[in-house]
Write a protein that holds these residues in place. Structure first.
Motif, PDB file in Angstrom:
ATOM      1  N   GLY A   1       6.478   1.133  18.327  1.00 53.34           N
ATOM      2  CA  GLY A   1       5.078   0.526  18.745  1.00 53.34           C
ATOM      3  C   GLY A   1       4.027   1.449  18.402  1.00 53.34           C
ATOM      4  O   GLY A   1       3.119   1.527  19.405  1.00 53.34           O
ATOM      5  N   PHE A   2       4.328   2.302  17.366  1.00 58.20           N
ATOM      6  CA  PHE A   2       3.042   3.152  17.138  1.00 58.20           C
ATOM      7  C   PHE A   2       2.930   3.498  15.552  1.00 58.20           C
ATOM      8  O   PHE A   2       3.809   3.088  14.827  1.00 58.20           O
ATOM      9  CB  PHE A   2       3.492   4.690  17.871  1.00 58.20           C
ATOM     10  CG  PHE A   2       4.456   5.320  17.421  1.00 58.20           C
ATOM     11  CD1 PHE A   2       4.510   6.381  16.166  1.00 58.20           C
ATOM     12  CD2 PHE A   2       5.672   5.238  17.700  1.00 58.20           C
ATOM     13  CE1 PHE A   2       5.487   7.041  15.675  1.00 58.20           C
ATOM     14  CE2 PHE A   2       6.970   5.808  17.226  1.00 58.20           C
ATOM     15  CZ  PHE A   2       6.698   6.740  16.305  1.00 58.20           C
ATOM     16  N   GLY A   3       1.746   3.934  15.293  1.00 53.82           N
ATOM     17  CA  GLY A   3       1.551   4.443  13.850  1.00 53.82           C
ATOM     18  C   GLY A   3       1.964   5.791  13.597  1.00 53.82           C
ATOM     19  O   GLY A   3       1.840   6.668  14.384  1.00 53.82           O
ATOM     20  N   LEU A   4       2.537   5.978  12.310  1.00 49.18           N
ATOM     21  CA  LEU A   4       2.796   7.406  11.912  1.00 49.18           C
ATOM     22  C   LEU A   4       1.497   8.561  12.358  1.00 49.18           C
ATOM     23  O   LEU A   4       2.186   9.680  12.456  1.00 49.18           O
ATOM     24  CB  LEU A   4       3.364   7.455  10.776  1.00 49.18           C
ATOM     25  CG  LEU A   4       4.859   7.448  10.585  1.00 49.18           C
ATOM     26  CD1 LEU A   4       5.348   7.391   9.013  1.00 49.18           C
ATOM     27  CD2 LEU A   4       5.925   8.543  11.456  1.00 49.18           C
ATOM     28  N   LEU A   5       0.598   8.278  12.209  1.00 51.48           N
ATOM     29  CA  LEU A   5      -0.661   9.166  12.242  1.00 51.48           C
ATOM     30  C   LEU A   5      -1.307   9.138  13.714  1.00 51.48           C
ATOM     31  O   LEU A   5      -2.518   9.639  13.836  1.00 51.48           O
ATOM     32  CB  LEU A   5      -1.490   8.826  11.202  1.00 51.48           C
ATOM     33  CG  LEU A   5      -0.961   9.258   9.591  1.00 51.48           C
ATOM     34  CD1 LEU A   5      -2.053   8.849   8.698  1.00 51.48           C
ATOM     35  CD2 LEU A   5      -0.135  10.386   9.682  1.00 51.48           C
TER      36      LEU A   5
ATOM     37  N   VAL B   1       7.846   0.251   6.315  1.00 51.00           N
ATOM     38  CA  VAL B   1       7.403  -0.933   7.011  1.00 51.00           C
ATOM     39  C   VAL B   1       5.724  -0.889   6.809  1.00 51.00           C
ATOM     40  O   VAL B   1       5.303   0.099   7.488  1.00 51.00           O
ATOM     41  CB  VAL B   1       7.769  -0.771   8.497  1.00 51.00           C
ATOM     42  CG1 VAL B   1       7.506  -2.051   9.279  1.00 51.00           C
ATOM     43  CG2 VAL B   1       9.332  -0.656   8.561  1.00 51.00           C
ATOM     44  N   PRO B   2       5.208  -1.711   6.229  1.00 52.42           N
ATOM     45  CA  PRO B   2       3.851  -1.821   6.006  1.00 52.42           C
ATOM     46  C   PRO B   2       3.092  -1.881   7.346  1.00 52.42           C
ATOM     47  O   PRO B   2       3.509  -2.328   8.416  1.00 52.42           O
ATOM     48  CB  PRO B   2       3.512  -3.137   5.342  1.00 52.42           C
ATOM     49  CG  PRO B   2       4.632  -3.411   4.393  1.00 52.42           C
ATOM     50  CD  PRO B   2       5.893  -2.879   5.387  1.00 52.42           C
ATOM     51  N   VAL B   3       1.920  -1.144   7.509  1.00 53.83           N
ATOM     52  CA  VAL B   3       1.243  -0.635   8.651  1.00 53.83           C
ATOM     53  C   VAL B   3       1.710   0.402   9.399  1.00 53.83           C
ATOM     54  O   VAL B   3       1.109   1.498   9.711  1.00 53.83           O
ATOM     55  CB  VAL B   3       0.948  -1.924   9.489  1.00 53.83           C
ATOM     56  CG1 VAL B   3      -0.107  -1.391  10.372  1.00 53.83           C
ATOM     57  CG2 VAL B   3       0.167  -3.014   8.626  1.00 53.83           C
ATOM     58  N   ALA B   4       2.886   0.265   9.955  1.00 52.28           N
ATOM     59  CA  ALA B   4       3.477   1.240  10.885  1.00 52.28           C
ATOM     60  C   ALA B   4       4.095   2.455  10.232  1.00 52.28           C
ATOM     61  O   ALA B   4       3.733   3.518  10.624  1.00 52.28           O
ATOM     62  CB  ALA B   4       4.574   0.468  11.770  1.00 52.28           C
ATOM     63  N   SER B   5       4.883   2.295   9.043  1.00 49.32           N
ATOM     64  CA  SER B   5       5.561   3.373   8.681  1.00 49.32           C
ATOM     65  C   SER B   5       5.712   3.550   7.115  1.00 49.32           C
ATOM     66  O   SER B   5       6.723   3.099   6.516  1.00 49.32           O
ATOM     67  CB  SER B   5       6.785   3.535   9.434  1.00 49.32           C
ATOM     68  OG  SER B   5       7.417   4.753   9.112  1.00 49.32           O
TER      69      SER B   5
ATOM     70  N   ARG C   1      12.156   1.858   0.918  1.00 46.56           N
ATOM     71  CA  ARG C   1      12.584   0.778   0.037  1.00 46.56           C
ATOM     72  C   ARG C   1      12.039  -0.485   0.214  1.00 46.56           C
ATOM     73  O   ARG C   1      11.877  -1.132  -0.478  1.00 46.56           O
ATOM     74  CB  ARG C   1      14.019   0.834  -0.079  1.00 46.56           C
ATOM     75  CG  ARG C   1      14.783  -0.517  -0.422  1.00 46.56           C
ATOM     76  CD  ARG C   1      14.317  -0.815  -2.220  1.00 46.56           C
ATOM     77  NE  ARG C   1      14.506   0.129  -3.072  1.00 46.56           N
ATOM     78  CZ  ARG C   1      14.117   0.129  -4.063  1.00 46.56           C
ATOM     79  NH1 ARG C   1      13.245  -0.953  -4.439  1.00 46.56           N
ATOM     80  NH2 ARG C   1      14.370   0.986  -5.012  1.00 46.56           N
ATOM     81  N   THR C   2      11.753  -0.749   1.717  1.00 45.54           N
ATOM     82  CA  THR C   2      11.475  -2.247   1.808  1.00 45.54           C
ATOM     83  C   THR C   2       9.990  -2.677   1.631  1.00 45.54           C
ATOM     84  O   THR C   2       9.764  -3.696   1.747  1.00 45.54           O
ATOM     85  CB  THR C   2      11.833  -2.575   3.389  1.00 45.54           C
ATOM     86  OG1 THR C   2      11.282  -1.559   4.019  1.00 45.54           O
ATOM     87  CG2 THR C   2      13.372  -2.530   3.417  1.00 45.54           C
ATOM     88  N   ASP C   3       9.238  -1.674   1.296  1.00 50.90           N
ATOM     89  CA  ASP C   3       7.907  -1.914   0.840  1.00 50.90           C
ATOM     90  C   ASP C   3       7.886  -1.714  -0.773  1.00 50.90           C
ATOM     91  O   ASP C   3       6.749  -1.520  -1.155  1.00 50.90           O
ATOM     92  CB  ASP C   3       6.786  -1.145   1.450  1.00 50.90           C
ATOM     93  CG  ASP C   3       6.591   0.211   1.118  1.00 50.90           C
ATOM     94  OD1 ASP C   3       7.641   0.636   0.332  1.00 50.90           O
ATOM     95  OD2 ASP C   3       5.684   1.037   1.654  1.00 50.90           O
TER      96      ASP C   3
END
Length: 246
Positions: free
Chosen positions: A105-109, A133-137, A161-163
């Motif tokens: 539940g956090f963003g990488l930045l 994972v778009p938005v988060a990572s 890979r998943t994006d």
């Protein structure tokens, strides 16, 4: 040729397959993987960090020549609680920190992450981040984090890979403290990763049991690497990244 799997999954996921330690060792034996690094998933990543960390430490203690482990802490627990648990896990033998931003539940930045990264840097350990994972990572987010924290080494779990990996190579080539992972990526991309980054910055992993370990080995075999480069990807790179903790 020694084969080290840089990430296999273990934890409590009622709706998804996970491996206990006996099943894990059988899987490694079946496909010819000599050693593996176990990473927590499910509630062990999201909320019950200490339970997961202690359980995986027990597995490794019982099989020290086959297994190592990634610890995790949720940055939302704050400097005192998360920092104390991470220091305890490193003292217990964890090889590095695993982060799953989309689950935790956090963003990488996010500034939330900084106190945890301070502890990792104090101990000289790598950070494994599940990306794609778009938005988060996403890969470019991790690239920016790596630029901000040049004293840390980051493993780009799943290599975005998943994006669809559209920003993967631009991200990975931003700095030498980023390491790619092979899981979920095809032979052609593995070939390109080795060519662009060098074999020392490409880690083999399967992400078993969510992914097929035998297929992941076959992908590396089909990448057309030299014997020396294949040996580095399948084992040498992991030994270098994990260092003395392995």
């Amino acid at each position: 040729m020694s084969v080290i799997d840089a990430h296999v999954a273990a934890g409590d996921l009622p709706d998804l397959p996970t491996l206990g330690v006996d099943d894990l060792l059988r899987t490694l034996d079946d496909v010819g993987v000599e050693r593996a690094v176990v990473g927590p998933v499910g509630r062990w990543v999201a909320v019950d960090n200490e339970d997961g960390n202690r359980t995986l430490a027990g597995w490794v203690g019982a099989h020290p020549h086959r297994l190592a482990w990634w610890a995790t802490v949720n940055p939302w627990y704050g400097r005192d609680r998360a920092g104390a648990e991470l220091r305890r896990a490193f003292a217990d033998g964890a090889c590095g920190l695993k982060l799953v931003p989309s689950v935790q539940g956090f963003g990488l930045l996010s500034p939330l992450l900084e106190p945890v990264l301070d502890v990792v840097e104090e101990h000289g350990r790598p950070v494994y981040v599940v990306t794609g994972v778009p938005v988060a990572s996403e890969p470019l987010q991790l690239a920016e984090l790596a630029l901000r924290r040049p004293g840390l080494r980051f493993v780009m779990g799943r290599s975005g890979r998943t994006d669809f990996s559209l920003d993967l190579l631009p991200a990975l080539t931003t700095g030498p403290n980023l390491v790619a992972e092979t899981a979920y990526n095809g032979a052609a991309l593995i070939t390109r990763l080795v060519a662009e980054l060098g074999p020392g910055r490409v880690l083999f992993s399967t992400d078993a049991p969510f992914n097929d370990a035998r297929l992941e080995l076959e992908r590396v075999g089909r990448a057309g690497l030299t014997d020396a480069d294949r040996a580095a990807v399948l084992g040498g790179s992991a030994t270098a990244v994990l260092g003395a903790t392995w």
